[in-house]
Design a protein around this motif. Structure first.
Motif, mmCIF file in Angstrom:
data_model
loop_
_atom_site.group_PDB
_atom_site.id
_atom_site.type_symbol
_atom_site.label_atom_id
_atom_site.label_comp_id
_atom_site.label_asym_id
_atom_site.label_seq_id
_atom_site.Cartn_x
_atom_site.Cartn_y
_atom_site.Cartn_z
ATOM 1 N N LEU A 26 126.220 -66.786 -134.005
ATOM 2 C CA LEU A 26 124.638 -66.865 -133.411
ATOM 3 C C LEU A 26 123.751 -66.733 -134.502
ATOM 4 O O LEU A 26 122.752 -67.404 -134.810
ATOM 5 C CB LEU A 26 124.700 -65.657 -132.538
ATOM 6 N N CYS A 27 124.019 -65.910 -135.648
ATOM 7 C CA CYS A 27 123.088 -66.176 -136.638
ATOM 8 C C CYS A 27 122.964 -67.648 -137.502
ATOM 9 O O CYS A 27 122.236 -67.999 -137.774
ATOM 10 C CB CYS A 27 123.709 -65.299 -137.856
ATOM 11 N N ALA A 33 118.503 -73.755 -135.812
ATOM 12 C CA ALA A 33 117.461 -74.251 -134.701
ATOM 13 C C ALA A 33 116.127 -73.406 -134.968
ATOM 14 O O ALA A 33 115.068 -74.083 -134.512
ATOM 15 C CB ALA A 33 117.997 -73.673 -133.500
ATOM 16 N N GLY A 34 116.289 -72.404 -135.852
ATOM 17 C CA GLY A 34 114.958 -71.831 -135.911
ATOM 18 C C GLY A 34 114.294 -70.999 -134.624
ATOM 19 O O GLY A 34 114.942 -71.264 -133.800
ATOM 20 N N SER A 35 113.063 -70.385 -134.921
ATOM 21 C CA SER A 35 112.493 -69.726 -133.586
ATOM 22 C C SER A 35 111.577 -70.847 -133.062
ATOM 23 O O SER A 35 110.945 -71.576 -133.658
ATOM 24 C CB SER A 35 111.887 -68.579 -134.372
ATOM 25 N N TYR A 213 119.498 -59.981 -130.727
ATOM 26 C CA TYR A 213 118.307 -60.608 -131.477
ATOM 27 C C TYR A 213 118.591 -62.089 -131.974
ATOM 28 O O TYR A 213 117.518 -62.962 -131.615
ATOM 29 C CB TYR A 213 118.244 -59.836 -132.797
ATOM 30 N N MET A 214 119.928 -62.525 -132.187
ATOM 31 C CA MET A 214 119.980 -63.991 -132.493
ATOM 32 C C MET A 214 120.160 -64.557 -131.169
ATOM 33 O O MET A 214 119.543 -65.849 -131.283
ATOM 34 C CB MET A 214 121.539 -63.985 -133.302
ATOM 35 N N GLY A 215 120.695 -64.264 -130.286
ATOM 36 C CA GLY A 215 120.733 -64.957 -128.908
ATOM 37 C C GLY A 215 119.236 -65.146 -128.413
ATOM 38 O O GLY A 215 118.811 -65.916 -127.735
ATOM 39 N N VAL A 216 118.198 -63.846 -128.382
ATOM 40 C CA VAL A 216 116.946 -64.212 -128.147
ATOM 41 C C VAL A 216 116.221 -65.352 -129.031
ATOM 42 O O VAL A 216 115.283 -66.168 -128.217
ATOM 43 C CB VAL A 216 116.174 -62.900 -128.357
ATOM 44 N N GLU A 217 116.627 -65.527 -130.224
ATOM 45 C CA GLU A 217 115.938 -66.478 -130.831
ATOM 46 C C GLU A 217 116.190 -67.722 -130.504
ATOM 47 O O GLU A 217 115.593 -68.706 -130.137
ATOM 48 C CB GLU A 217 116.275 -66.328 -132.482
ATOM 49 N N SER A 307 116.493 -57.692 -121.333
ATOM 50 C CA SER A 307 118.027 -57.242 -120.383
ATOM 51 C C SER A 307 119.148 -57.966 -121.237
ATOM 52 O O SER A 307 120.022 -57.176 -121.290
ATOM 53 C CB SER A 307 117.824 -58.280 -119.173
ATOM 54 N N LEU A 308 118.841 -59.048 -121.933
ATOM 55 C CA LEU A 308 120.165 -59.546 -122.671
ATOM 56 C C LEU A 308 120.375 -58.581 -123.882
ATOM 57 O O LEU A 308 121.541 -58.167 -124.078
ATOM 58 C CB LEU A 308 119.618 -60.822 -123.422
ATOM 59 N N THR A 309 119.371 -57.946 -124.594
ATOM 60 C CA THR A 309 119.640 -56.896 -125.460
ATOM 61 C C THR A 309 120.485 -55.863 -124.989
ATOM 62 O O THR A 309 121.259 -55.198 -125.338
ATOM 63 C CB THR A 309 118.072 -56.478 -126.068
#
Length: 795
Positions: A26-27, A33-35, A213-217, A307-309
């Motif tokens: 994910l990192c 992909a960037g934010s 955190y990486m998934g949210v990005e 929720s994902l977190t």
């Protein structure tokens, strides 16, 4: 759950490698992909939103971000040759910067009004081609550095605007996370007395939060995710992640102290507390996803990201944590605890502890001898539990008064959006804001944007009259000449109020324009005027949120009550939980209002000047706090409910549940409070609001509600706590948070024959089979059967 624990223990290397690979993957994906976070916090369908859309379509050149360069001279005026030459050269350089489409200088014909009446302050407007969301930090930084190069003794230069605001950092990048984790480590070390055990909750939470955190990005590329969502998710994830792992490790350590092997203790911990963690995490997610009922795009992203977190932290707690428990083995206990266990003396049931709760120093009847005995809570937790039982009315009244007093500021809650006037004094945006307010009036920092469409001759005549009507309107300081598109059918006027953007008088001016002034000008002409701008958009957004807030509260409270009803098969438990949750939310809002709106200590905390509360703060805090409050309710009441099923004695159930859970709940609360308060150092006013609000809510929930008001009320209500109509009991599906422990099934006479000689009446008939109760309840039952009816005296 026991099977999952066994698998994770047997394949612990595989589990750790899978989690590490997931995080690394994910990192890498996020780096490529960037934010793509969003900074638009608007509500669809509002008048200010329609005005912005019309302006962007008809006059795209004026739809980009406009930032201001403000300068002030201490001696002389800004028209002095040296000042004018210096600033003209700097503004010429600004015009050549990437992304800048033009600069309106006060020294040109178009900027005559951009010099203050006393001649000591002036400003220029730098227009970007795009809105602030699409302006890179590098472009904004180039503007700041170029303009700041003109600063010299006697000439102060500052910049304001949304793009410039991105460059203002008042806290360390990740200082808040580091401090929060460090404080949590200290609390865990004191609670466990084992360095190895201390690292487990931290490692589990960091792995879960890092993965999320990486998934949210990456999620930001698939849906609208607000730019504060990752920090908010990290704030919530670290708090609940460390707490969930703390609960499981505590249960695991109890199993080790009772003589179980590492595998057996881990299986028992996951089969009992692990189920409670899943239930608690599910309630948090349900509460967060309740934000979908508001139908606000950016809040949907916040709900999914948060929720994902939580899901990632729960997953890490029930998979990664058992694997790590297998790695450290018996080192989950301190050295002294391991030595005592090896000596066969038992850890939790020392002679002194037994003497504290037994009249003759003997072990509670019904418990096997010659082996490590189950842990019996002693010390402050037991004494506090007895104290609550002895004075429930007084303590309930004190707790209610405390919550009511703290909730009083909530009645003055003013929803609006903070602006750069709320930044710390050292920020260039705050300095520019203050210089503009001092030199040109407070309304300069928040002008209203009126967008008009004029089709036909009568509409154009009405448009020509509009500036004069606006200038004669009370509360209007000035009106710029309208700018029109090429067709002349769309015009934009800038109206500067006499009051600040956050002032109630400015909001009243917006209402007066929309409902009185503009309809009178439009009537019968075909002219249509929309009021937009900063204050108008804030007011529109707040109105939408407040209008839909009851729906959110109803959904979140209703779903939470249904879950508790199914879990505890009681009407009283979910009703009390709903009332307690509302009390925690109201009191935490009171604390936030006093600090951020009233300004009590805001400057001392480095949070800037007092101002309104963000409109979406109540929405997110209600969702988060209902979920977190449900966690403590589940862990506290599930232990009481377990004891109630075994003894059918409400006083024993409440006392035992509070005595056995209060210590771990308080430890978990201290950790969560430390994590939340550490985010005040982030330098972001919004995140600081969340941090202080959540920290105060958790503190009140854990130390006032769950360990004081809830048990006091449960003592007062007695068996009514567990009442459920028979017809409803037969129709509800049966679920269990924690399965009944696999203890030998004994009759009451077998459990307490030594105490009452088979004449027990407090549990049931002598032949009634019951699961073996906890040592604490057995001791209390034994003492009560022998002597006085006041069971609290045994503590």
């Amino acid at each position: 759950m026991a099977a999952l624990a066994r698998w994770c223990l047997r394949h612990r290397i595989v589990v750790v490698l899978l989690w590490s690979a997931l995080l690394a993957g994910l990192c890498a994906a996020a780096a490529v992909a960037g934010s793509a976070y969003s900074k638009h916090y608007d509500a669809p369908g509002t008048e200010s939103g329609r005005a912005a859309a019309l302006l962007s379509q008809a006059l795209p050149g004026q739809a980009g971000d406009a930032d201001t360069v403000v300068w002030h001279t201490d001696h002389g005026t800004v028209r002095a040759a040296a000042v004018e030459q210096t600033m003209t050269q700097v503004l010429d350089k600004v015009r050549t910067l990437p992304g800048i489409t033009g600069v309106t200088s006060p020294y040109g014909s178009d900027g005559a009004t951009q010099i203050s009446a006393d001649g000591r302050t002036a400003y220029a407007v730098a227009n970007f081609a795009q809105n602030a969301e699409n302006i890179s930090a590098g472009q904004a930084r180039a503007l700041v550095d170029t303009a700041k190069s003109a600063q010299a003794p006697g000439l102060e230069v500052a910049l304001g605007g949304q793009a410039v605001g991105v460059t203002v950092t008042t806290g360390g990048a990740h200082l808040s996370e580091i401090i929060g984790v460090a404080v949590a480590a200290v609390v865990l070390l004191l609670a466990f007395g084992s360095l190895a055990a201390m690292t487990l909750p931290l490692a589990t939470a960091v792995m879960g939060v890092g993965t999320a955190y990486m998934g949210v990005e990456l999620l930001g590329h698939a849906m609208t995710v607000a730019d504060f969502a990752p920090m908010l998710g990290m704030l919530i994830g670290l708090g609940v992640g460390i707490d969930y792992a703390l609960f499981i490790v505590t249960r695991h350590r109890r199993g080790l102290k009772n003589g179980l092997t590492v595998t057996e203790a881990a299986e028992q911990a996951l089969a009992t507390t692990g189920r409670a963690v899943i239930f608690a995490g599910g309630t948090v997610c349900v509460a967060l996803l309740g934000m979908f009922v508001l139908r606000l795009g950016f809040l949907n992203g916040v709900a999914v990201a948060s929720s994902l977190t939580v899901l990632c932290t729960v997953a890490a707690s029930i998979t990664l944590l058992p694997a790590l428990l297998g790695f450290i083995g018996p080192r989950a206990l301190s050295r002294r605890e391991r030595r005592r266990l090896a000596a066969g003396a038992g850890i939790g049931a020392s002679t002194d502890a037994r003497t504290d709760v037994s009249t003759d120093g003997a072990l509670p009847p019904g418990l096997p001898t010659g082996a490590p005995q189950p842990e019996v809570p002693t010390g402050l937790a037991v004494r506090w539990s007895a104290f609550v039982e002895q004075r429930p009315r007084l303590l309930a009244a004190v707790a209610a008064v405390v919550m009511l007093v703290l909730a009083l500021p909530t009645f003055s809650l003013h929803l609006g959006s903070s602006d750069q006037g709320n930044d710390p004094r050292t920020a260039t945006t705050r300095q520019a804001y203050d210089m503009l307010a001092d030199g040109f009036g407070p309304g300069t920092n928040g002008p209203l944007t009126l967008v008009a469409t004029a089709d036909g001759g009568s509409a154009r005549l009405a448009l020509d009259r509009l500036p004069g009507v606006l200038r004669d309107t009370p509360g209007v300081a000035s009106v710029d000449a309208p700018g029109t598109d090429r067709a002349g059918s769309t015009a934009v006027l800038t109206v500067v109020p006499t009051t600040a953007p956050q002032s109630a008088a400015t909001s009243a001016l917006v209402t007066r324009l929309r409902h009185q002034v503009l309809p009178a000008v439009e009537q019968g002409t075909g002219l249509k005027v929309l009021v937009g701008g900063q204050t108008a958009s804030y007011d529109d957004f707040a109105a939408v949120v407040v209008g839909r807030l009851p729906l959110l509260v109803g959904c979140v409270v209703g779903l939470g009550c249904v879950l508790l009803l199914l879990a505890f098969r009681s009407i009283g438990v979910p009703v009390k939980a709903a009332v307690m949750n509302v009390a925690a939310v109201a009191s935490s809002f009171g604390v936030v209002t006093a600090i951020f709106q009233w300004g009590w200590g805001s400057d001392w905390l480095g949070l800037g000047r007092a101002g309104p509360i963000e409109p979406f703060l109540p929405v997110i805090m209600i969702s988060v706090l209902f979920g977190l409050s449900m966690d403590y309710q589940v862990f506290l009441v599930s232990r009481m409910y377990e004891e109630w099923r075994e003894t059918r004695d409400n006083r024993v159930a409440v006392r035992v549940g509070l005595a056995e859970t209060s210590r771990v709940i308080n430890s978990a609360a201290v950790i969560m409070i430390a994590v939340f308060l550490a985010f005040v150092l982030s330098g972001d006013r919004l995140i600081a609001m969340f941090g202080i609000g959540l920290a105060s809510a958790v503190a009140l929930d854990a130390f006032v509600l769950r360990t004081l008001l809830v048990p006091a009320l449960m003592h007062l209500l007695g068996a009514a706590n567990w009442w459920l109509p028979g017809w409803l009991d037969r129709r509800l599906p049966r679920i269990s948070i924690e399965p009944v422990a696999a203890a030998p099934v004994l009759t009451v006479c077998e459990v307490c024959a030594a105490a009452c000689g088979g004449q027990c009446t407090s549990v049931g008939s002598p032949s009634t089979p019951v699961a073996q109760p906890s040592p604490l309840s057995l001791t209390a039952h034994s003492t009560r059967s022998r002597s006085a009816p006041d069971t609290s005296k045994v503590f």
